[in-house]
Design a protein around this motif. Structure first.
Motif, PDB file in Angstrom:
ATOM      1  N   GLY A 155      56.180  -2.492  -9.121  1.00  0.00           N
ATOM      2  CA  GLY A 155      55.057  -2.699  -8.204  1.00  0.00           C
ATOM      3  C   GLY A 155      54.487  -4.102  -8.316  1.00  0.00           C
ATOM      4  N   ALA A 156      54.391  -4.603  -9.551  1.00  0.00           N
ATOM      5  CA  ALA A 156      53.875  -5.953  -9.759  1.00  0.00           C
ATOM      6  C   ALA A 156      54.804  -6.986  -9.135  1.00  0.00           C
ATOM      7  CB  ALA A 156      53.706  -6.219 -11.256  1.00  0.00           C
ATOM      8  N   ASN A 157      56.102  -6.755  -9.240  1.00  0.00           N
ATOM      9  CA  ASN A 157      57.064  -7.682  -8.635  1.00  0.00           C
ATOM     10  C   ASN A 157      56.939  -7.693  -7.122  1.00  0.00           C
ATOM     11  OD1 ASN A 157      58.132  -8.475 -11.098  1.00  0.00           O
ATOM     12  ND2 ASN A 157      59.746  -6.936 -11.093  1.00  0.00           N
ATOM     13  N   ARG A 158      56.695  -6.527  -6.522  1.00  0.00           N
ATOM     14  CA  ARG A 158      56.492  -6.464  -5.067  1.00  0.00           C
ATOM     15  C   ARG A 158      55.258  -7.253  -4.668  1.00  0.00           C
ATOM     16  NH1 ARG A 158      58.155  -1.055  -5.681  1.00  0.00           N
ATOM     17  NH2 ARG A 158      55.988  -0.343  -5.758  1.00  0.00           N
ATOM     18  N   SER A 159      54.198  -7.125  -5.457  1.00  0.00           N
ATOM     19  CA  SER A 159      52.954  -7.838  -5.163  1.00  0.00           C
ATOM     20  C   SER A 159      53.164  -9.341  -5.220  1.00  0.00           C
ATOM     21  CB  SER A 159      51.866  -7.427  -6.164  1.00  0.00           C
ATOM     22  OG  SER A 159      51.620  -6.041  -6.107  1.00  0.00           O
ATOM     23  N   LEU A 160      53.884  -9.791  -6.239  1.00  0.00           N
ATOM     24  CA  LEU A 160      54.145 -11.222  -6.381  1.00  0.00           C
ATOM     25  C   LEU A 160      55.034 -11.740  -5.255  1.00  0.00           C
ATOM     26  CD1 LEU A 160      54.608 -11.607 -10.240  1.00  0.00           C
ATOM     27  CD2 LEU A 160      52.664 -12.325  -8.854  1.00  0.00           C
ATOM     28  N   GLN A 161      55.962 -10.902  -4.781  1.00  0.00           N
ATOM     29  CA  GLN A 161      56.807 -11.323  -3.667  1.00  0.00           C
ATOM     30  C   GLN A 161      55.982 -11.516  -2.399  1.00  0.00           C
ATOM     31  OE1 GLN A 161      59.938 -12.345  -3.499  1.00  0.00           O
ATOM     32  NE2 GLN A 161      59.628 -12.708  -1.305  1.00  0.00           N
TER      33      GLN A 161
END
Length: 248
Positions: free
Chosen positions: A90-96
């Motif tokens: 989820g954090a990676n999606r947010s950063l993307q």
């Protein structure tokens, strides 16, 4: 939708508090990542007001739980704010999503502390690495921002505003943080932690200027005090009846 919300919020903010903004010339013309200190629930409005007034619609990375609140969640999504999940995926999606905003020349606002500071005197505490990761992945400038005074209007964990006498909120924008020494290093934990410390040092230095005093030599680390790193701090938290001048 964001223009509508800003049109409603700005008159309220101007009524609640006077403002003094300094260092606005340090805001880049292109995409950037703003990293403010976090000492009261209303400081996203304070920082967002400043950024929006420079004709730069702010995009916040906000806790995913806020998007599940009726009405508020719909407003956040309509204003194109970015939910942050606690899971790695989820954090990676947010950063993307944040990367897409920065690449398009937008303004991303990330609170490196992740939640309201646990420091008893409201100094910035140990930061999370998301802002550093985004900066090193995109090459976008990281702009440190410090504010002081909003905690007198709405003290940390308060339930009501302290409107009278009218307070002044100061916002100081610093020069972009120099992260060039990390450019050729792998994005491992050591690199991200060191880069985050550099970012937190820059925010703290600005806050020292606003407060006219020195921060503690050692930055507050919630884990060393057996405190959670996320969410509302209940034990030992100041009540709304505490003197809002505390920690000034």
């Amino acid at each position: 939708m964001f223009i509508l919300l800003a049109g409603l919020a700005r008159p309220a903010m101007n009524m609640l508090m006077a403002k003094k903004w300094e260092g606005l010339e340090n805001l880049p013309a292109g995409g950037f990542i703003a990293v403010p200190n976090h000492c009261t629930e209303i400081d996203p409005i304070v920082v967002g007001h400043m950024v929006y007034n420079q004709k730069r619609p702010p995009h916040f990375l906000a806790k995913s739980g806020l998007f599940k609140v009726p009405v508020l969640g719909s407003l956040l999504r309509a204003a194109k704010q970015i939910p942050v999940e606690r899971s790695t995926a989820g954090a990676n999606r947010s950063l993307q999503l944040a990367k897409e905003v920065v690449d398009a020349g937008g303004a991303i606002i990330i609170y490196p502390e992740g939640t309201l500071t646990r420091d008893p005197n409201l100094w910035p505490m140990k930061g999370h690495t998301g802002a550093a990761r985004l900066a090193l992945q995109t090459g976008a400038p990281v702009v440190p921002v410090a504010h002081w005074g909003a905690q007198e209007v709405f003290p940390r964990y308060a339930k009501r505003f302290h409107v009278f006498p009218r307070k002044t909120v100061r916002v100081l924008v610093g020069e972009p943080v120099d992260l060039s020494s990390f450019a050729d290093r792998p994005l491992d934990r050591a690199t991200l932690t060191e880069a985050t410390d550099v970012i937190m040092d820059a925010i703290t230095a600005l806050l020292e200027t606003l407060r006219g005093e020195s921060a503690p030599a050692e930055r507050w680390d919630p884990s060393l005090h057996k405190q959670s790193k996320h969410g509302r701090l209940v034990e030992g938290a100041p009540s709304e009846d505490q003197d809002p001048e505390a920690g000034k």
